[in-house]
Scaffold this motif. Structure first.
Motif, PDB file in Angstrom:
ATOM      1  N   THR A 326       0.886  -1.092  -0.081  1.00 53.77           N
ATOM      2  CA  THR A 326      -0.238  -0.058  -0.039  1.00 53.77           C
ATOM      3  C   THR A 326       0.903   1.244   0.042  1.00 53.77           C
ATOM      4  OG1 THR A 326      -0.009   0.323   2.369  1.00 53.77           O
ATOM      5  CG2 THR A 326      -1.761  -1.241   1.577  1.00 53.77           C
ATOM      6  N   GLY A 327       2.103   0.995   0.172  1.00 48.25           N
ATOM      7  CA  GLY A 327       2.992   2.220   0.435  1.00 48.25           C
ATOM      8  C   GLY A 327       2.928   2.966   1.748  1.00 48.25           C
ATOM      9  N   TYR A 328       2.061   2.349   2.587  1.00 46.51           N
ATOM     10  CA  TYR A 328       2.315   2.646   4.203  1.00 46.51           C
ATOM     11  C   TYR A 328       2.911   1.484   4.812  1.00 46.51           C
ATOM     12  CZ  TYR A 328      -1.043   6.474   3.522  1.00 46.51           C
ATOM     13  OH  TYR A 328      -1.731   7.686   3.152  1.00 46.51           O
ATOM     14  N   PRO A 329       4.350   1.886   5.158  1.00 48.52           N
ATOM     15  CA  PRO A 329       5.048   0.888   5.599  1.00 48.52           C
ATOM     16  C   PRO A 329       4.846   0.039   6.562  1.00 48.52           C
ATOM     17  CG  PRO A 329       6.396   2.932   5.313  1.00 48.52           C
ATOM     18  CD  PRO A 329       4.965   3.312   5.114  1.00 48.52           C
ATOM     19  N   PHE A 330       4.219   0.684   7.904  1.00 44.84           N
ATOM     20  CA  PHE A 330       3.670  -0.075   8.882  1.00 44.84           C
ATOM     21  C   PHE A 330       2.596  -0.887   8.499  1.00 44.84           C
ATOM     22  CE2 PHE A 330       1.939  -0.409  13.286  1.00 44.84           C
ATOM     23  CZ  PHE A 330       2.904  -1.149  13.981  1.00 44.84           C
ATOM     24  N   VAL A 331       1.230  -0.436   7.734  1.00 43.07           N
ATOM     25  CA  VAL A 331       0.321  -1.465   7.350  1.00 43.07           C
ATOM     26  C   VAL A 331       0.939  -2.658   6.518  1.00 43.07           C
ATOM     27  CG1 VAL A 331      -1.586  -1.563   5.692  1.00 43.07           C
ATOM     28  CG2 VAL A 331      -1.038   0.403   7.235  1.00 43.07           C
ATOM     29  N   ASP A 332       1.833  -2.313   5.564  1.00 41.26           N
ATOM     30  CA  ASP A 332       2.559  -3.341   4.777  1.00 41.26           C
ATOM     31  C   ASP A 332       3.160  -4.628   5.469  1.00 41.26           C
ATOM     32  OD1 ASP A 332       1.211  -2.420   2.875  1.00 41.26           O
ATOM     33  OD2 ASP A 332       3.035  -1.107   2.021  1.00 41.26           O
ATOM     34  N   ASP A 435       7.812   8.364   7.719  1.00 36.92           N
ATOM     35  CA  ASP A 435       7.275   9.592   6.838  1.00 36.92           C
ATOM     36  C   ASP A 435       7.201   8.929   5.240  1.00 36.92           C
ATOM     37  OD1 ASP A 435       6.118  11.100   8.589  1.00 36.92           O
ATOM     38  OD2 ASP A 435       7.916  12.554   8.816  1.00 36.92           O
ATOM     39  N   TRP A 436       7.394   7.636   4.837  1.00 34.60           N
ATOM     40  CA  TRP A 436       7.531   7.203   3.516  1.00 34.60           C
ATOM     41  C   TRP A 436       6.536   7.933   2.691  1.00 34.60           C
ATOM     42  CZ3 TRP A 436      10.653   5.488   0.113  1.00 34.60           C
ATOM     43  CH2 TRP A 436      10.076   4.832  -1.030  1.00 34.60           C
ATOM     44  N   GLY A 437       7.018   8.658   1.549  1.00 34.55           N
ATOM     45  CA  GLY A 437       5.898   9.129   0.609  1.00 34.55           C
ATOM     46  C   GLY A 437       5.348  10.427   0.983  1.00 34.55           C
ATOM     47  N   THR A 438       5.385  11.010   2.219  1.00 35.60           N
ATOM     48  CA  THR A 438       4.941  12.379   2.344  1.00 35.60           C
ATOM     49  C   THR A 438       5.868  13.349   1.887  1.00 35.60           C
ATOM     50  OG1 THR A 438       6.046  12.658   4.328  1.00 35.60           O
ATOM     51  CG2 THR A 438       4.196  11.562   4.541  1.00 35.60           C
ATOM     52  N   ASP A 439       5.267  14.645   1.743  1.00 34.75           N
ATOM     53  CA  ASP A 439       6.111  15.648   0.963  1.00 34.75           C
ATOM     54  C   ASP A 439       7.703  15.938   1.571  1.00 34.75           C
ATOM     55  OD1 ASP A 439       4.280  16.018  -0.490  1.00 34.75           O
ATOM     56  OD2 ASP A 439       3.272  17.868   0.500  1.00 34.75           O
ATOM     57  N   THR A 440       7.693  15.292   2.887  1.00 33.73           N
ATOM     58  CA  THR A 440       8.946  15.576   3.611  1.00 33.73           C
ATOM     59  C   THR A 440      10.010  14.840   2.989  1.00 33.73           C
ATOM     60  OG1 THR A 440       7.470  15.479   5.427  1.00 33.73           O
ATOM     61  CG2 THR A 440       9.744  16.034   6.036  1.00 33.73           C
ATOM     62  N   PHE A 441       9.848  13.463   2.713  1.00 36.67           N
ATOM     63  CA  PHE A 441      10.642  12.699   2.272  1.00 36.67           C
ATOM     64  C   PHE A 441      10.146  11.944   0.813  1.00 36.67           C
ATOM     65  CE2 PHE A 441      11.474  12.401   6.840  1.00 36.67           C
ATOM     66  CZ  PHE A 441      12.756  12.936   7.040  1.00 36.67           C
ATOM     67  N   LEU A 442      10.202  12.720  -0.065  1.00 38.67           N
ATOM     68  CA  LEU A 442       9.638  12.063  -1.366  1.00 38.67           C
ATOM     69  C   LEU A 442      10.990  11.670  -2.046  1.00 38.67           C
ATOM     70  CD1 LEU A 442       6.816  12.295  -2.454  1.00 38.67           C
ATOM     71  CD2 LEU A 442       7.360  14.070  -3.785  1.00 38.67           C
ATOM     72  N   ARG A 443      10.852  10.093  -2.028  1.00 38.00           N
ATOM     73  CA  ARG A 443      12.181   9.721  -2.507  1.00 38.00           C
ATOM     74  C   ARG A 443      11.903   8.430  -3.262  1.00 38.00           C
ATOM     75  NH1 ARG A 443      17.224   7.887   0.346  1.00 38.00           N
ATOM     76  NH2 ARG A 443      17.840   9.633   1.797  1.00 38.00           N
ATOM     77  N   ALA A 446      12.236   2.123  -6.874  1.00 39.10           N
ATOM     78  CA  ALA A 446      11.722   1.288  -7.928  1.00 39.10           C
ATOM     79  C   ALA A 446      11.018  -0.064  -7.247  1.00 39.10           C
ATOM     80  CB  ALA A 446      12.703   0.428  -9.018  1.00 39.10           C
ATOM     81  N   ASP A 447      11.405  -0.305  -5.976  1.00 37.27           N
ATOM     82  CA  ASP A 447      11.135  -1.526  -5.510  1.00 37.27           C
ATOM     83  C   ASP A 447       9.752  -1.215  -4.396  1.00 37.27           C
ATOM     84  OD1 ASP A 447      13.161  -2.431  -6.100  1.00 37.27           O
ATOM     85  OD2 ASP A 447      14.358  -2.299  -4.451  1.00 37.27           O
ATOM     86  N   TYR A 448       9.502  -0.143  -4.000  1.00 37.16           N
ATOM     87  CA  TYR A 448       8.397  -0.099  -3.103  1.00 37.16           C
ATOM     88  C   TYR A 448       7.518   1.058  -3.373  1.00 37.16           C
ATOM     89  CZ  TYR A 448       5.963   0.084   1.509  1.00 37.16           C
ATOM     90  OH  TYR A 448       4.830   0.186   2.254  1.00 37.16           O
ATOM     91  N   PRO A 449       5.958   1.110  -3.283  1.00 36.86           N
ATOM     92  CA  PRO A 449       5.363   2.109  -3.958  1.00 36.86           C
ATOM     93  C   PRO A 449       5.161   3.237  -3.149  1.00 36.86           C
ATOM     94  CG  PRO A 449       4.050   0.171  -3.088  1.00 36.86           C
ATOM     95  CD  PRO A 449       5.502  -0.072  -3.172  1.00 36.86           C
ATOM     96  N   HIS A 450       4.808   4.181  -3.487  1.00 35.09           N
ATOM     97  CA  HIS A 450       4.381   5.677  -2.879  1.00 35.09           C
ATOM     98  C   HIS A 450       2.977   5.278  -2.346  1.00 35.09           C
ATOM     99  CE1 HIS A 450       7.245   8.842  -2.950  1.00 35.09           C
ATOM    100  NE2 HIS A 450       7.809   7.810  -3.812  1.00 35.09           N
ATOM    101  N   PRO A 451       2.397   5.982  -1.276  1.00 32.05           N
ATOM    102  CA  PRO A 451       1.106   5.615  -0.612  1.00 32.05           C
ATOM    103  C   PRO A 451      -0.018   5.491  -1.896  1.00 32.05           C
ATOM    104  CG  PRO A 451       2.551   7.206   0.861  1.00 32.05           C
ATOM    105  CD  PRO A 451       3.152   6.833  -0.432  1.00 32.05           C
ATOM    106  N   ILE A 452      -0.835   4.599  -1.678  1.00 31.69           N
ATOM    107  CA  ILE A 452      -1.833   4.387  -2.815  1.00 31.69           C
ATOM    108  C   ILE A 452      -3.014   5.424  -2.684  1.00 31.69           C
ATOM    109  CG2 ILE A 452      -1.202   1.884  -3.384  1.00 31.69           C
ATOM    110  CD1 ILE A 452      -3.452   1.088  -1.750  1.00 31.69           C
TER     111      ILE A 452
END
Ligand SMILES: Cc1cc2nc3c(=O)[nH]c(=O)nc-3n(C[C@H](O)[C@H](O)[C@H](O)COP(=O)(O)OP(=O)(O)OC[C@H]3O[C@@H](n4cnc5c(N)ncnc54)[C@H](O)[C@@H]3O)c2cc1C
Length: 510
Positions: A326-332, A435-443, A446-452
């Protein structure tokens, strides 16, 4: 002279200790223990190889225990009513003993057929309660008192060795999982072995030591596996009875209180055991709902909410959630852990469901079977009630919407759990992971999705939809019906006993 054969039909009661059906059959003997490989149950969408493997282990141990009592178990692999017809034809006179099961619609129908068949054939059928779920109730008045009476009842000892009848039907060996075309691929790293012995060991180690910081450590997926009791699959498949667990807990509480004297150091332990005791009460409280209203397996408690999340869900979103993408690391991380181990703690289950229900707006009926397959402790009454509660469809509970980023920071502050289960982002710093995928750390990687989905926006929309539906014509009266039928009552006479200081405790979650 031909004797009447006392058949003990084992279902979700794979034990010999505190077993009313076995004990009563042994008093009347000769006794034929029976297990039927019920292909209808095995083929059901809520069943998986995870369950079957646990049950097989429990059954192997049960076979040994019964053999020691002089009672070889007969395993049949055929339709349940055909199996009983077969037994009646070869033995002439039979009595059937089994436990009252509160299961899914398939088991409900199966048991109804068996009941009708015994009536038509003039065969005596004895169904025994095996927990605090009360059959035939119209509402919850006095339920807590009845639950306490059940839990206070005398524990039934293992019966004396009994006489077995001559075996006139060839049994089968239990089929191996891979030959059964079961739903696969769950719980391959499961560490729990089925059986009565393992259940007892877990109970003892929990009451002796592991429960020490239960209350504090039950919420994090890092500490919960050790500090929770882990008794759920054993209770679900009947390797241990609720009564045995409740009485052992109360005895341990009494012991600690006696030891404690003036010492306050045992306070947290006593609070933990109180909390555990409440959960044993909840287990029956939730199962009672399915017992009283089997239709909740397919429809919302509050009927006004039946079409709230109507339509087939977006397949990509559903698959992303199911596969931990899902791009939410803790959920995944939680989803991947669950799929590997076949178990995760309560709070994480609730968060996974909350994410599907509010962030992805998926109806609980589209995730019910998948989760049931992944939970080694699948117990239909608890599962369905909890799914609906965490999706907001009971109409009597406040919405519980979990923020997945906050949950990660609270329960995995150093992101060790996430790094283990989402290795794609393991090399990032802890703040970057949370903070994966939020504006703070937009990185991008290829391997892991941004929040869906955007959590804040999805939740805003979900709350609005609930606000709208609550103003609909029938919502309030439908909720009132749910409360009347299923809501916990404030017991009038003897309230839910508080095991740490004997006082009554306010009623539990509705
Ligand atoms: C969506 C969802 C689905 C669930 N499905 C199931 C299920 O199919 N089977 C199941 O046993 N539990 C289910 N639970 C409840 C709970 O998550 C598990 O009982 C618990 O995680 C099992 O671990 P444990 O035995 O170590 O629990 P402990 O914390 O040690 O609790 C002791 C026992 O109390 C009972 N219990 C604990 N929490 C609850 C609860 N919230 N409601 C009812 N009974 C409870 C269980 O029998 C458990 O074994 C579900 C929860 C959620 C949110």
């Amino acid at each position: 002279m031909s004797h009447t054969i006392q058949i003990v039909w084992f279902k979700r009661d794979l034990r010999i200790f505190d077993h009313a059906a076995l004990s009563n059959a042994c008093k009347r003997g000769p006794v034929l223990p029976l297990f039927i490989v019920d292909r209808q149950i095995l083929r059901a969408p809520d069943y998986s190889s995870l369950h079957y493997n646990f049950v097989s282990e429990a059954l192997n141990e049960l076979r040994d225990s019964l053999r020691k009592m002089g009672l070889p178990i007969l395993v049949l692999d055929e339709d349940v009513v055909s199996a009983f017809t077969h037994l009646l034809s070869v033995y002439g006179k039979i009595v059937v003993h089994c436990h009252e099961e509160t299961g899914n619609a398939i088991s409900f129908e199966r048991d109804r057929h068996v009941r009708n068949w015994t009536r038509e054939q003039g065969v005596e059928l004895n169904e025994y309660p095996q927990n605090g779920v009360i059959r035939g109730l119209r509402n919850r008045d006095g339920w807590s008192r009845k639950w306490n009476e059940r839990m206070d009842a005398q524990i039934i000892p293992i019966p004396e060795p009994a006489k077995a009848p001559e075996l006139r039907i060839p049994g089968v060996s239990l089929p191996i999982s891979s030959n059964l075309d079961l739903n696969q691929d769950f719980g391959n790293e499961n560490k729990l072995l089925g059986g009565e012995k393992a259940a007892r060991e877990l109970l003892d180690s929990f009451l002796d030591s592991r429960s020490k910081d239960y209350e504090k450590l039950m919420s994090s997926p890092i500490s919960a596996p050790h500090h929770c009791s882990r008794l759920s699959p054993y209770l679900a498949w009947g390797c241990i009875s609720s009564k045995v667990v409740v009485q052992a807990t109360r005895a341990r509480v009494a012991e600690l209180k006696a030891e404690k004297g003036g010492r306050s150091s045992e306070g947290p332990r006593l609070r933990s055991l109180t909390s555990f005791h409440s959960r044993m009460h909840w287990r029956c409280h939730f199962t009672q709902k399915l017992e009283m209203e089997p239709k909740i397996e397919f429809r919302c408690f509050n009927r006004s909410l039946d079409n709230l999340r109507s339509g087939t869900p977006n397949a990509n979103l559903l698959e992303a959630w199911r596969s931990g993408q899902t791009g939410y690391p803790f959920v995944d991380a939680c989803m991947r852990y669950l799929r590997a181990r076949g178990w995760i703690n309560f709070r994480m289950r609730a968060m996974l469901v909350s994410f599907a229900a509010y962030d992805l707006w998926i109806d609980w009926r589209f995730i019910k079977d998948f989760l049931a397959q992944t939970f080694i402790d699948y117990e239909p009454g608890i599962h369905i009630s909890q799914l609906q509660m965490q999706s907001g469809t009971t109409g009597i509970n406040t919405l519980r919407i979990y923020n997945p980023v906050k949950q990660g920071m609270d329960h995995d502050p150093k992101a060790t759990f996430i790094r283990r289960w989402v290795p794609e982002i393991a090399r990032l710093s802890t703040p970057e992971i949370h903070d994966w995928g939020t504006d703070t750390f937009l990185r991008p990687t290829a391997d892991y999705p941004h929040p869906i989905v955007d959590h804040a926006e999805a939740v805003r929309l979900a709350r609005q939809r609930f606000r709208d539906i609550r103003t609909s014509a029938n919502y309030k009266s439908d909720s009132e019906k749910v409360r009347l039928l299923h809501g916990s009552r404030k017991p009038s006479t003897r309230r839910h006993r508080h095991p740490t200081h004997g006082k009554s405790k306010p009623s539990i979650a509705t």
